[in-house]
Design an enzyme around this catalytic site. Structure first.
Site, PDB file in Angstrom:
ATOM      1  N   CYS A  88       0.895  -1.527   0.127  1.00  0.00           N
ATOM      2  CA  CYS A  88       0.160   0.235  -0.460  1.00  0.00           C
ATOM      3  C   CYS A  88       0.916   1.114   0.077  1.00  0.00           C
ATOM      4  O   CYS A  88       0.514   2.429  -0.680  1.00  0.00           O
ATOM      5  CB  CYS A  88      -0.862  -0.106   1.201  1.00  0.00           C
ATOM      6  SG  CYS A  88      -0.357   0.382   2.912  1.00  0.00           S
ATOM      7  N   HIS A 127      -2.104   1.218   7.152  1.00  0.00           N
ATOM      8  CA  HIS A 127      -2.281   1.202   5.716  1.00  0.00           C
ATOM      9  C   HIS A 127      -2.715   2.664   4.895  1.00  0.00           C
ATOM     10  O   HIS A 127      -2.373   3.722   5.916  1.00  0.00           O
ATOM     11  CB  HIS A 127      -3.725   0.196   5.438  1.00  0.00           C
ATOM     12  CG  HIS A 127      -4.238   0.680   4.208  1.00  0.00           C
ATOM     13  ND1 HIS A 127      -3.800  -0.469   2.981  1.00  0.00           N
ATOM     14  CD2 HIS A 127      -5.202   1.432   3.638  1.00  0.00           C
ATOM     15  CE1 HIS A 127      -4.296   0.796   1.145  1.00  0.00           C
ATOM     16  NE2 HIS A 127      -4.950   0.898   2.071  1.00  0.00           N
ATOM     17  N   ASP A 150      -8.235   3.614  -3.225  1.00  0.00           N
ATOM     18  CA  ASP A 150      -6.810   2.944  -3.075  1.00  0.00           C
ATOM     19  C   ASP A 150      -6.812   1.852  -4.412  1.00  0.00           C
ATOM     20  O   ASP A 150      -7.516   0.359  -4.600  1.00  0.00           O
ATOM     21  CB  ASP A 150      -7.743   2.210  -2.082  1.00  0.00           C
ATOM     22  CG  ASP A 150      -6.830   1.303  -0.934  1.00  0.00           C
ATOM     23  OD1 ASP A 150      -5.291   1.263  -1.839  1.00  0.00           O
ATOM     24  OD2 ASP A 150      -7.380   1.110  -0.034  1.00  0.00           O
TER      25      ASP A 150
END
Length: 264
Positions: free
Chosen positions: A70, A108, A122
């Site tokens: 991420c 995250h 995302d």
């Protein structure tokens, strides 16, 4: 991110340069990114450093054709969106564990883009939405990957649910990429990090998903899922080349990605 790097990045994901920021452009860039750039933790198993700086991320993802997790994927995608004129902010998020508890903040990295309304973006959560999610819609949002809900949580946070299962909680405060350096290092180096358990590489396909986990190839097309054993270095390398174009990148290093027998 300069003009030439933007062009190479767009080539990497098979996208054309949009005329300007728009919902249609954001959706197209998001879809193409998740279908072209894999979510992967290979650097951890190959002993490669993970540096959250633009030059290193550009070299890895754009020039070498790799993916990342991420912090890398959303971090560089934010730079691309910003260079294309989008109003984008980095958000810290906590991930829901199976027991319903939350991991620490900064576990995250997600993105917020503001256009006619706010969108959660995302491309770095592995199995997630193909398109950006409306940040301020209370209703269910249908996506090729499933049904998503974005619901209010305490302190101005929002929870993201996929098919009824809570995925993560994102904070509203804008962050800098350097704010994620410590959790990134922890995930790459701590024996307690789940990213160190097994090598994984996964990307969305037009009709499903393809994933390599250790010595297993998992392919999903619609509701059909197949699993293939990759018993040798050669088979593993061939699968990485076929599905991710990483044959040359991983040549001579495939053994590091195969599960190791437990030690006594």
């Amino acid at each position: 991110m300069d003009h030439d790097t933007v062009g190479r990045y767009l080539d990497r994901i098979g996208a054309t340069r949009p005329a300007g920021p728009s919902v249609a452009a954001l959706r197209e860039l998001h879809r193409r990114h998740v279908e072209a750039v894999p979510f992967e933790n290979l650097s951890i198993h190959l002993g490669e450093p993970i540096l959250l700086v633009a030059e290193a991320l550009t070299d890895k993802i754009v020039r070498r054709g790799r993916g990342g997790f991420c912090y890398e994927l959303n971090g560089l995608f934010a730079a691309l969106l910003s260079a294309l004129g989008f109003d984008v902010r980095l958000l810290a998020a906590s991930v829901f564990r199976e027991d319903g508890t939350l991991t620490p903040a900064f576990d995250h990295l997600a993105l917020l883009v503001e256009l006619d309304e706010r969108y959660l973006v995302d491309v770095g959560f592995g199995t997630h939405s193909v398109y950006p999610l409306h940040r301020d819609w209370p209703e269910a949002q249908e996506d090729p990957a499933g049904t998503f809900l974005v619901v209010d949580a305490p302190n101005g946070d929002v929870d993201v649910l996929m098919d009824g299962v809570a995925q993560y909680r994102a904070e509203p405060r804008p962050r800098r990429l350097t704010d994620f350096a410590r959790p990134c290092w922890w995930h790459a180096n701590s024996p307690e990090s789940h990213f160190r358990d097994v090598a994984r590489c996964s990307r969305r396909t037009p009709d499903g998903r393809v994933t390599i986990v250790g010595d297993r190839l998992l392919e999903t097309v619609g509701d059909q899922r197949t699993e293939t054993a990759l018993d040798t270095d050669a088979e593993l390398l061939a699968a990485y080349e076929k599905h991710f174009g990483l044959g040359a990148e991983l040549a001579g290093r495939a053994a590091a990605l195969l599960p190791r027998p437990p030690t006594c």
